[in-house]
Write an enzyme that holds these catalytic residues in place. Structure first.
Site, PDB file in Angstrom:
ATOM      1  N   SER A 293       5.828   5.864   6.917  1.00  0.00           N
ATOM      2  CA  SER A 293       4.682   5.619   6.086  1.00  0.00           C
ATOM      3  C   SER A 293       3.738   4.500   6.590  1.00  0.00           C
ATOM      4  O   SER A 293       3.428   4.185   7.666  1.00  0.00           O
ATOM      5  CB  SER A 293       5.162   5.186   4.544  1.00  0.00           C
ATOM      6  OG  SER A 293       4.081   5.325   3.657  1.00  0.00           O
ATOM      7  N   ASP A 304      -3.416   2.356  18.854  1.00  0.00           N
ATOM      8  CA  ASP A 304      -4.948   2.838  18.676  1.00  0.00           C
ATOM      9  C   ASP A 304      -5.769   1.673  19.374  1.00  0.00           C
ATOM     10  O   ASP A 304      -6.860   1.971  20.136  1.00  0.00           O
ATOM     11  CB  ASP A 304      -5.470   3.495  17.334  1.00  0.00           C
ATOM     12  CG  ASP A 304      -5.184   4.698  17.005  1.00  0.00           C
ATOM     13  OD1 ASP A 304      -4.213   5.345  17.725  1.00  0.00           O
ATOM     14  OD2 ASP A 304      -5.662   5.397  16.192  1.00  0.00           O
ATOM     15  N   LYS A 318       5.576  10.414   7.771  1.00  0.00           N
ATOM     16  CA  LYS A 318       4.970  10.494   6.468  1.00  0.00           C
ATOM     17  C   LYS A 318       3.731  10.049   6.575  1.00  0.00           C
ATOM     18  O   LYS A 318       3.301   8.922   6.459  1.00  0.00           O
ATOM     19  CB  LYS A 318       5.823   9.817   5.589  1.00  0.00           C
ATOM     20  CG  LYS A 318       5.564   9.742   4.204  1.00  0.00           C
ATOM     21  CD  LYS A 318       6.284   8.744   3.166  1.00  0.00           C
ATOM     22  CE  LYS A 318       5.936   9.045   2.070  1.00  0.00           C
ATOM     23  NZ  LYS A 318       4.755   8.104   1.289  1.00  0.00           N
TER      24      LYS A 318
END
Length: 385
Positions: A293, A304, A318
């Protein structure tokens, strides 16, 4: 002889039915195929009132209806909470509660619950519980497969009261039962220290309301000590508050998208970072299969933007967001309301974050303090510094 044999078979069959104590009895009630749920519930209540020999707790029956209704979604993250569970839920998200001081994680496929972190000097530590113990019972209640949030409500309780916990420990699955005395626990979600080569090490166990301040303090202290590289350890971190992880990422990311979510109608909401703060030293983020999560939001954003390397094993996967809805009567329901995406638009639900450098954890029996994943993170950091 044949008739006698048939008689004996019938007698034995009848005796078996009596020994089993079960049978099928027609109740004389016929519900139409289009009967409403209210009609069916009325019939069930009537059967219980007229025939059930045990004690009936009407409130528990009603709570069971609500819980079962949400369970019918077959979503492991959507849960109905009664009044006591709701109170405990809000306490948990605040980071201060009356409990034992342990972080729990659950495997959704097997339902197995693991104590992934025991707080130092906590009631759990004083009782003798250890990291990686497998929790099987709280008191006399079997908890394997039970919703993790519900298990937490059994463990937490009034300060000064005792709770028995049964765990399985080690490769031999030795069963151990301990008694912990509940106390007020403020979640110590961040630990930090300076490692070799002026590399700062910062471990985050969960993302609660108290975590941001602890994280900011740790960053400032490590920076003041002359940190030239930062390792953020999110292993065994099950996640937590979305706003908290976004605030934490705003302290290290350049200006831009942190994460965005999309709801059932495709409506997008984006969390962004400003250019007031950003990390100016190399980063490494440690993850494993229990990093879930909010941990994956953190690792995904760092990856990224290319400002750090991800080291460890594939994360949990998740990639959905839950919201708690207050029902106004002290109860609440948590529903999955959106899917989240990393800054580059990656959905990791069911997939997880793939590390840039994969390394499995290998326990060293001769040196319990050894951590080969952290050692690899330090190697990667040296290459980046």
């Amino acid at each position: 002889m044949k008739a006698k044999k048939n008689f004996l078979q019938g007698a034995l069959f009848g005796a078996l039915i009596m020994l089993c104590g079960t049978g099928v009895v027609s109740c004389g009630i016929r519900l139409s195929e289009d009967a409403s749920s209210e009609e069916k519930l009325s019939v069930l209540k009537g059967l219980i009132d007229e025939n059930y020999i045990g004690d009936v707790d009407e409130e528990a029956l009603e709570e069971g209806i609500y819980k079962g209704y949400i369970q019918g979604l077959e979503d492991p993250y959507s849960v109905y909470y009664n009044e006591e569970e709701t109170k405990d839920l809000y306490e948990t998200t605040e980071g201060e509660y009356s409990g034992i001081g342990a972080v729990l994680s659950q495997d959704l496929e097997s339902g197995v619950i693991t104590l992934v972190q025991i707080y130092e000097d906590s009631p759990a530590a004083k009782a003798g519980l250890k990291d990686n113990d497998i929790l099987t019972k709280v008191g006399d209640i079997e908890v394997t497969g039970m919703d993790l949030s519900e298990v937490v409500t059994y463990i937490k309780g009034e300060k000064g009261t005792d709770v028995d916990l049964t765990v399985l420990r080690g490769e031999d699955a030795e069963e151990i039962t301990v008694t912990a005395t509940r106390d007020t626990v403020e979640a110590q979600t961040v630990k930090y220290e300076m490692l070799e080569g002026q590399t700062g090490y910062l471990s985050v166990s969960e993302f609660d309301s108290v975590t941001y301040a602890q994280y900011e303090e740790a960053l400032n202290e490590l920076t003041a000590q002359g940190m030239t590289g930062l390792i953020v350890d999110l292993r065994n971190n099950p996640g937590g508050n979305l706003n908290t992880v976004c605030e934490m990422l705003d302290l290290v990311l350049p200006k831009g998208t942190i994460v965005y979510t999309e709801d059932k109608d495709g409506k997008r909401e984006t969390a962004t970072s400003d250019d007031e703060h950003q990390i100016n030293v190399p980063m490494v983020v440690l993850v494993n299969g229990n990093s879930a999560s909010a941990s994956e939001i953190y690792a995904g954003a760092i990856q990224d933007y290319g400002i750090g390397k991800i080291v460890g094993t594939q994360t949990y996967g998740k990639g959905v967001v839950q919201q708690i809805f207050d029902l106004g009567d002290g109860t609440s329901v948590k529903l999955t309301i959106a899917e989240y995406f990393t800054p580059n638009g990656r959905s990791i639900d069911g997939e997880g974050i793939t590390p840039d450098v994969e390394v499995e954890y290998e326990a060293d029996e001769n040196n319990p303090e050894a951590d080969n994943q952290l050692e690899k993170a330090l190697e990667v950091m040296k290459e980046e510094q």
